[in-house]
Scaffold this motif. Structure first.
Motif, PDB file in Angstrom:
ATOM      1  N   ILE A   1       0.863  -1.181   0.000  1.00 15.82           N
ATOM      2  CA  ILE A   1       0.000   0.000   0.000  1.00 15.82           C
ATOM      3  C   ILE A   1       0.900   1.232   0.000  1.00 15.82           C
ATOM      4  O   ILE A   1       1.821   1.329   0.815  1.00 15.82           O
ATOM      5  N   VAL A   2       0.612   2.165  -0.911  1.00 17.87           N
ATOM      6  CA  VAL A   2       1.390   3.399  -1.007  1.00 17.87           C
ATOM      7  C   VAL A   2       0.435   4.581  -1.072  1.00 17.87           C
ATOM      8  O   VAL A   2      -0.464   4.612  -1.914  1.00 17.87           O
ATOM      9  N   ASN A   3       0.648   5.562  -0.192  1.00 13.54           N
ATOM     10  CA  ASN A   3      -0.134   6.798  -0.211  1.00 13.54           C
ATOM     11  C   ASN A   3       0.512   7.786  -1.171  1.00 13.54           C
ATOM     12  O   ASN A   3       1.698   8.083  -1.053  1.00 13.54           O
ATOM     13  N   LEU A   4      -0.284   8.313  -2.085  1.00 11.23           N
ATOM     14  CA  LEU A   4       0.166   9.346  -3.018  1.00 11.23           C
ATOM     15  C   LEU A   4      -0.665  10.609  -2.783  1.00 11.23           C
ATOM     16  O   LEU A   4      -1.758  10.542  -2.212  1.00 11.23           O
ATOM     17  N   PRO A   5      -0.173  11.748  -3.242  1.00 11.91           N
ATOM     18  CA  PRO A   5      -0.919  12.999  -3.075  1.00 11.91           C
ATOM     19  C   PRO A   5      -2.242  12.980  -3.839  1.00 11.91           C
ATOM     20  O   PRO A   5      -2.488  12.095  -4.663  1.00 11.91           O
ATOM     21  N   GLY A   6      -3.046  13.994  -3.607  1.00  8.69           N
ATOM     22  CA  GLY A   6      -4.351  14.089  -4.252  1.00  8.69           C
ATOM     23  C   GLY A   6      -4.343  14.773  -5.600  1.00  8.69           C
ATOM     24  O   GLY A   6      -5.366  14.807  -6.267  1.00  8.69           O
ATOM     25  N   SER A   7      -3.217  15.288  -6.045  1.00  9.07           N
ATOM     26  CA  SER A   7      -3.162  15.985  -7.332  1.00  9.07           C
ATOM     27  C   SER A   7      -2.697  15.044  -8.440  1.00  9.07           C
ATOM     28  O   SER A   7      -1.865  14.160  -8.196  1.00  9.07           O
ATOM     29  N   PRO A   8      -3.211  15.224  -9.663  1.00 13.46           N
ATOM     30  CA  PRO A   8      -2.738  14.389 -10.769  1.00 13.46           C
ATOM     31  C   PRO A   8      -1.227  14.495 -10.975  1.00 13.46           C
ATOM     32  O   PRO A   8      -0.557  13.477 -11.188  1.00 13.46           O
TER      33      PRO A   8
ATOM     34  N   GLY B   1       1.101  15.176  -8.728  1.00 15.41           N
ATOM     35  CA  GLY B   1       1.754  14.447  -7.653  1.00 15.41           C
ATOM     36  C   GLY B   1       1.665  12.947  -7.838  1.00 15.41           C
ATOM     37  O   GLY B   1       2.606  12.213  -7.538  1.00 15.41           O
ATOM     38  N   CYS B   2       0.533  12.479  -8.350  1.00 18.22           N
ATOM     39  CA  CYS B   2       0.366  11.047  -8.621  1.00 18.22           C
ATOM     40  C   CYS B   2       1.265  10.604  -9.770  1.00 18.22           C
ATOM     41  O   CYS B   2       1.913   9.558  -9.693  1.00 18.22           O
ATOM     42  N   ARG B   3       1.314  11.396 -10.821  1.00 16.65           N
ATOM     43  CA  ARG B   3       2.173  11.067 -11.967  1.00 16.65           C
ATOM     44  C   ARG B   3       3.632  10.980 -11.532  1.00 16.65           C
ATOM     45  O   ARG B   3       4.335  10.018 -11.814  1.00 16.65           O
ATOM     46  N   ASP B   4       4.095  12.003 -10.813  1.00 10.11           N
ATOM     47  CA  ASP B   4       5.487  12.031 -10.368  1.00 10.11           C
ATOM     48  C   ASP B   4       5.768  10.919  -9.368  1.00 10.11           C
ATOM     49  O   ASP B   4       6.821  10.277  -9.422  1.00 10.11           O
TER      50      ASP B   4
END
Length: 159
Positions: A121-128, A130-133
């Motif tokens: 499980i990995v938490n990523l930011p809420g922005s596209p 941030g998710c892409r990076d």
């Protein structure tokens, strides 16, 4: 192999906003050959933890998007820790380190990563963005990480 995308957002869960980050993560995962399951929940600790447990029953990888900042309703890291059996701090550290090259706001991220059973499980930011990076940082080590979770011997690739 099945992956899941869990979007944590009050607005998306109420149908008041599009799920751009979830859509992007699904596209990236499918591009790497994953079957993708999607879920959206509000910023509620119990809802997030329950969804993670349910998704972990069928997915080898869960990427969350949203709820990792400092706002009072940002509880994704806490909910994730409620579920994790073991943390993987290097993943969260790598994501933050890379993000600092893109935005000074990366230092405000509280995202975590870890393992429940054989699921990462990995938490990523809420922005596209941030998710892409974040996915770009995670992707080179992802196959090896998931192989390790099966318990089978794996070669250590040198880069």
């Amino acid at each position: 192999m099945t992956a899941a995308v869990l979007t944590v957002s009050d607005r998306v869960s109420r149908g008041e906003a599009d799920d751009g980050s979830g859509d992007l993560l699904e596209e990236l995962l499918r591009g790497d050959g994953y079957d993708v399951e999607r879920r959206v929940v509000a910023d509620e600790r119990k809802e997030i933890a329950d969804a993670l447990r349910e998704l972990a029953a069928g997915a080898r990888l869960i990427l969350t998007t949203g709820g990792t900042g400092l706002a009072p309703r940002d509880v994704t890291p806490e909910a994730t820790r409620d579920v994790l059996e073991r943390e993987a701090p290097g993943i969260a550290q790598a994501l933050r380190a890379d993000s600092l090259h893109h935005t000074p706001y990366a230092q405000l991220s509280r995202g975590t990563a870890g393992v429940v059973g054989a699921t990462l499980i990995v938490n990523l930011p809420g922005s596209p963005g941030g998710c892409r990076d974040g996915y770009a940082v995670l992707q080179p080590a992802l196959e090896h990480a998931l192989d390790l979770l099966t318990g089978d011997p794996t070669p250590h690739k040198q880069t």
